[in-house]
Design a protein around this motif. Structure first.
Motif, short mmCIF file in Angstrom:
data_model
loop_
_atom_site.label_atom_id
_atom_site.label_comp_id
_atom_site.label_asym_id
_atom_site.label_seq_id
_atom_site.Cartn_x
_atom_site.Cartn_y
_atom_site.Cartn_z
N LEU A 29 0.82 -1.21 0.00
CA LEU A 29 0.00 0.00 0.00
C LEU A 29 0.85 1.26 0.00
N ARG A 65 -3.49 4.00 -4.75
CA ARG A 65 -3.51 3.14 -3.56
C ARG A 65 -3.97 3.86 -2.30
N GLU A 68 -7.05 2.47 -0.14
CA GLU A 68 -6.71 1.23 0.55
C GLU A 68 -5.76 1.49 1.72
N HIS A 72 -6.50 0.84 5.67
CA HIS A 72 -5.56 0.02 6.44
C HIS A 72 -5.11 0.75 7.71
#
Length: 106
Positions: A29, A65, A68, A72
């Motif tokens: 990520l 990214r 995401e 996270h």
């Protein structure tokens, strides 16, 4: 060139900062991260003025990214409403930006 970002968050401990950085990079990520600290933060929290020692985590990623990576960080952070913010990387060496692209493919 796709969009590139530096994403930041902060934690109460060095250990949590390293864990967040490591898990994000391991998952692809973020291409890399730095843990900086301790730093002194001054803030408003739940209507109270405060200050404290924190560890800053700076993660390098692509716009592709970001969602995401944000999810996270929020899922794995110990705080209920941590800072997760991003600023654009507007320029960088070709090799560095290529590395960002290659290491965050997902």
């Amino acid at each position: 060139m796709s969009g590139y970002l530096q994403v930041s968050t902060a934690t109460a401990t060095r250990e949590e900062a390293v864990q967040l950085a490591g898990s994000a990079v391991s998952a692809g990520l973020a291409a890399g991260a730095q843990v900086v600290g301790p730093v002194t933060s001054v803030f408003w929290h739940e209507g109270q003025y405060g200050d404290g020692e924190e560890w800053q985590v700076l993660l390098k990623t692509t716009k592709r990214r970001y969602a995401e990576l944000e999810a996270h960080l929020l899922e794995n952070h110990s705080w209920g409403n941590p800072e997760v913010s991003a600023v654009p990387i507007t320029a960088g060496s070709a090799g560095y930006l290529d590395w960002l692209d290659r290491t965050t493919k997902g």
